[in-house]
Motif scaffolding. Sequence first.
Motif, PDB file in Angstrom:
ATOM      1  N   UNK A  24      55.582  82.101  41.454  1.00 35.30           N
ATOM      2  CA  UNK A  24      55.584  81.248  40.741  1.00 35.30           C
ATOM      3  C   UNK A  24      56.705  81.259  39.885  1.00 35.30           C
ATOM      4  N   UNK A  25      57.997  80.630  39.863  1.00 35.27           N
ATOM      5  CA  UNK A  25      59.132  81.011  38.842  1.00 35.27           C
ATOM      6  C   UNK A  25      58.748  80.545  37.361  1.00 35.27           C
ATOM      7  N   UNK A  26      57.983  79.320  37.135  1.00 32.70           N
ATOM      8  CA  UNK A  26      57.339  79.201  36.003  1.00 32.70           C
ATOM      9  C   UNK A  26      56.026  79.090  35.986  1.00 32.70           C
ATOM     10  N   UNK A  27      55.425  79.265  34.773  1.00 29.03           N
ATOM     11  CA  UNK A  27      54.227  79.419  34.492  1.00 29.03           C
ATOM     12  C   UNK A  27      53.149  78.263  35.060  1.00 29.03           C
ATOM     13  N   UNK A  28      52.286  78.861  35.855  1.00 22.84           N
ATOM     14  CA  UNK A  28      51.366  78.009  36.739  1.00 22.84           C
ATOM     15  C   UNK A  28      50.084  78.582  37.209  1.00 22.84           C
ATOM     16  N   UNK A  29      49.094  77.742  36.867  1.00 25.37           N
ATOM     17  CA  UNK A  29      47.684  78.311  37.324  1.00 25.37           C
ATOM     18  C   UNK A  29      47.363  79.632  36.278  1.00 25.37           C
ATOM     19  N   UNK A  30      47.100  80.408  36.893  1.00 31.03           N
ATOM     20  CA  UNK A  30      46.707  81.780  36.013  1.00 31.03           C
ATOM     21  C   UNK A  30      48.001  82.861  35.631  1.00 31.03           C
ATOM     22  N   UNK A  31      49.253  82.252  36.249  1.00 35.37           N
ATOM     23  CA  UNK A  31      50.325  82.909  35.724  1.00 35.37           C
ATOM     24  C   UNK A  31      50.732  82.133  34.360  1.00 35.37           C
ATOM     25  N   UNK A  32      50.847  82.912  33.357  1.00 36.69           N
ATOM     26  CA  UNK A  32      51.182  82.435  32.090  1.00 36.69           C
ATOM     27  C   UNK A  32      52.510  83.293  31.466  1.00 36.69           C
ATOM     28  N   UNK A  33      53.533  82.500  31.221  1.00 37.44           N
ATOM     29  CA  UNK A  33      54.470  83.469  30.466  1.00 37.44           C
ATOM     30  C   UNK A  33      55.390  82.485  29.653  1.00 37.44           C
TER      31      UNK A  33
ATOM     32  N   UNK B  85      50.244  66.472  31.685  1.00 37.21           N
ATOM     33  CA  UNK B  85      50.800  66.176  32.853  1.00 37.21           C
ATOM     34  C   UNK B  85      50.426  66.800  34.131  1.00 37.21           C
ATOM     35  N   UNK B  86      50.217  66.196  35.134  1.00 35.67           N
ATOM     36  CA  UNK B  86      49.886  66.797  36.082  1.00 35.67           C
ATOM     37  C   UNK B  86      48.509  66.567  36.925  1.00 35.67           C
ATOM     38  N   UNK B  87      47.612  66.142  35.881  1.00 33.64           N
ATOM     39  CA  UNK B  87      46.340  65.788  36.104  1.00 33.64           C
ATOM     40  C   UNK B  87      45.282  66.833  36.858  1.00 33.64           C
ATOM     41  N   UNK B  88      45.741  68.133  36.985  1.00 33.31           N
ATOM     42  CA  UNK B  88      44.883  69.004  37.545  1.00 33.31           C
ATOM     43  C   UNK B  88      45.123  70.473  37.026  1.00 33.31           C
ATOM     44  N   UNK B  89      44.621  71.212  38.103  1.00 31.47           N
ATOM     45  CA  UNK B  89      44.447  72.480  37.650  1.00 31.47           C
ATOM     46  C   UNK B  89      45.814  73.501  37.087  1.00 31.47           C
ATOM     47  N   UNK B  90      46.862  73.058  38.010  1.00 31.44           N
ATOM     48  CA  UNK B  90      48.160  73.766  38.044  1.00 31.44           C
ATOM     49  C   UNK B  90      48.535  74.021  36.720  1.00 31.44           C
ATOM     50  N   UNK B  91      48.750  73.153  35.844  1.00 29.39           N
ATOM     51  CA  UNK B  91      49.258  73.411  34.489  1.00 29.39           C
ATOM     52  C   UNK B  91      48.404  73.573  33.175  1.00 29.39           C
TER      53      UNK B  91
END
Lengths: 239, 103
Positions: A24-33, B85-91
């Motif tokens: 992930x280049x940007x924060x996504x799912x369990x990756x948070x930066x 935004x996004x409607x789901x778990x991703x964000x």
Amino acid sequence: MAKAVLHKAATRGHADHGWLNSHHTFSFANYYNPERMQFGALRVLNDDIVAGGRGFDAHPHDNMEIISIPLQGALEHKDNLGNTVITKAGEIQVMSTGTGVFHSEYNANTDIPAHFLQIWLFPNQLNVAPRYDQVTIDTESKPNHLQQLISPDPSGAGTWLYQDAWFHMGRFDKNSETSYEVKKQGNGVYFFVIKGKFVINGQELDNSDGYGVKDTNHFTIVSQEEDAQLLVIDVPLFS
Amino acid sequence: MAPTQLHILAIGRNAEIMTVMQRLLNAPDNWTGVTATTDEAAKAAFEKEAFDIVLLCAGISPEEEATLTAYFKQHSPAIIVKRHYGGGSGLLKNEILYALENR
């Protein structure tokens, strides 16, 4: 000195779910930066490898422009708009999710992985009617050239989406040089090295590096390897 | 410092997506969530329960967003009201963490 962000490949978030190996280049799912939330309208750039026969079950999205670019193998896309489509390397798919779409993406092959880029942009209009589109790209027959994949203009080359954003991609011979001009005043440009090495306005970039530049309109791009591949994402900056 | 427990209200017009949101908001151990598809149902829930965050989801227009934000802020000035935004778990997770850190 340009206002720029350099995202080296090894600094990306990483999730290995067995069936899915994702960077992930940007924060996504369990990756948070918190330092890596977005580059303007560009919110997600995931570099995904999906094991044979596996994939993402049906799930929803809304108010996002979602672009999938297969780099190896093929994806089987199904959605509640009635689309069942195979997208293979050399094609791209765009979904404007608007008021809401449910879709699944599976590796269409059981014996080889599917490698693809999953890219999300914030839209410039909320709650549009969802749409799906898929186009063929040809970076093979015209090397050393950035080909337009996506623009805001439905009559432009490639396909379109609900954002003042342009996507270009190209394959380059070693030491070939090309240039890129920002398409809209105030936009920033995010470069992602799909394969190989490049020097862009003096900045060296390796495989899977990302480089976002906010205040420069003209770029000189030099390939440092044979058959190098580059993705260029030209997007509005919000701040 | 993020609160150990978060109570989240999500409003959106797409009932199918809100069903998924209901599940996602109640999945983490320290989150509980309530979803609504109408402003009336959302306001009724807001008056009954103390929420930390309100998420505005698919189908909420910019005008409705402004009206709802003003309503929630008037009744609870510290509340975080954020478009999801996004409607789901991703964000979802990292956007909530970011909102809490930048409240």
